[in-house]
Design a protein around this motif. Structure first.
Motif: not given
Length: 224
Positions: A82-88
């Motif tokens: 959400n609003g950023v690149k997904q990064d687990l």
């Protein structure tokens, strides 16, 4: 079993009439609860135009100020993209901060990441520890996940009695997925005495809690 992403997902307080200008002033003075609440407004689009990037910036600021709710919220943004690149990996880093700060839902979400090994090395022992911690603090979704571990024997010694105990606790507290799982135990006689009537009652309970699979099974059983 997938986690329910945390009831009040964004973790800010329920707000009545919102003084956005007042929140901005308070946040600028390092009132981190105000930053967290303002972030919620931007993320949800309540009273302002939805803007996850602004929300995330506010949450990062507040998380640096050790506001556990904001650490959870920015972790959720990274988990969902959400609003950023997904990064687990980043999500897990923020969840760790939030969990260490006493945020129960963050501990549950972190437990799920450890269970799956998403973005970080899989650690079933850590997942069990976090689920247990959250379950004890009344996050009943975590009780359901822990029940799954005991049912499957993944990361723990298989224990159907413990499974039943955990799923019953979760189901009694409106975790519909646990009601469905428990219905399966009774319907199949899986480590418990087979009880079709109880299974049907549990599917109905799951349906009442909004689980459509529970509704479908309940309707199917009622036809028989």
């Amino acid at each position: 079993m997938k986690k329910l992403l945390c009831l009040a997902l964004l973790g800010a307080s329920v707000l009545g009439a919102v003084d956005i200008s007042g929140l901005e002033k308070a946040c600028n003075k390092n009132d981190y609860k105000a930053c967290d609440a303002l972030g919620y407004l931007y993320a949800s689009g309540e009273d302002v135009e939805q803007d996850f990037k602004k929300a995330n910036k506010l949450w990062i600021k507040a998380c640096k100020g050790k506001d556990a709710s904001s650490c959870f919220n920015i972790g959720l943004s990274y988990e969902q993209g959400n609003g950023v690149k997904q990064d687990l990996k980043k999500a897990s880093e923020f969840y760790i901060k939030a969990c260490d700060g006493g945020h129960t839902f963050a501990c549950t979400n972190l437990g799920f990441i450890y269970f799956k090994g998403d973005g970080i090395k899989q650690d079933l022992g850590k997942a069990k520890e976090l689920y247990t911690k959250s379950c004890e603090k009344q996050d009943f979704t975590a009780c359901g996940f822990l029940g799954f571990m005991y049912h499957s024997g993944i990361g723990v010694v298989k224990d159907i009695e413990k499974t039943k105990e955990l799923w019953t606790k979760a189901c009694d507290n409106k975790d519909g997925k646990s009601c469905i799982a428990l219905a399966g135990l009774y319907g199949n006689g899986d480590g418990v005495e087979r009880d079709i009537k109880k299974s049907i009652e549990l599917f109905k309970k799951a349906c009442d809690y909004g689980e459509q699979i529970g509704c479908a099974y309940y309707k199917e059983f009622k036809k028989q």
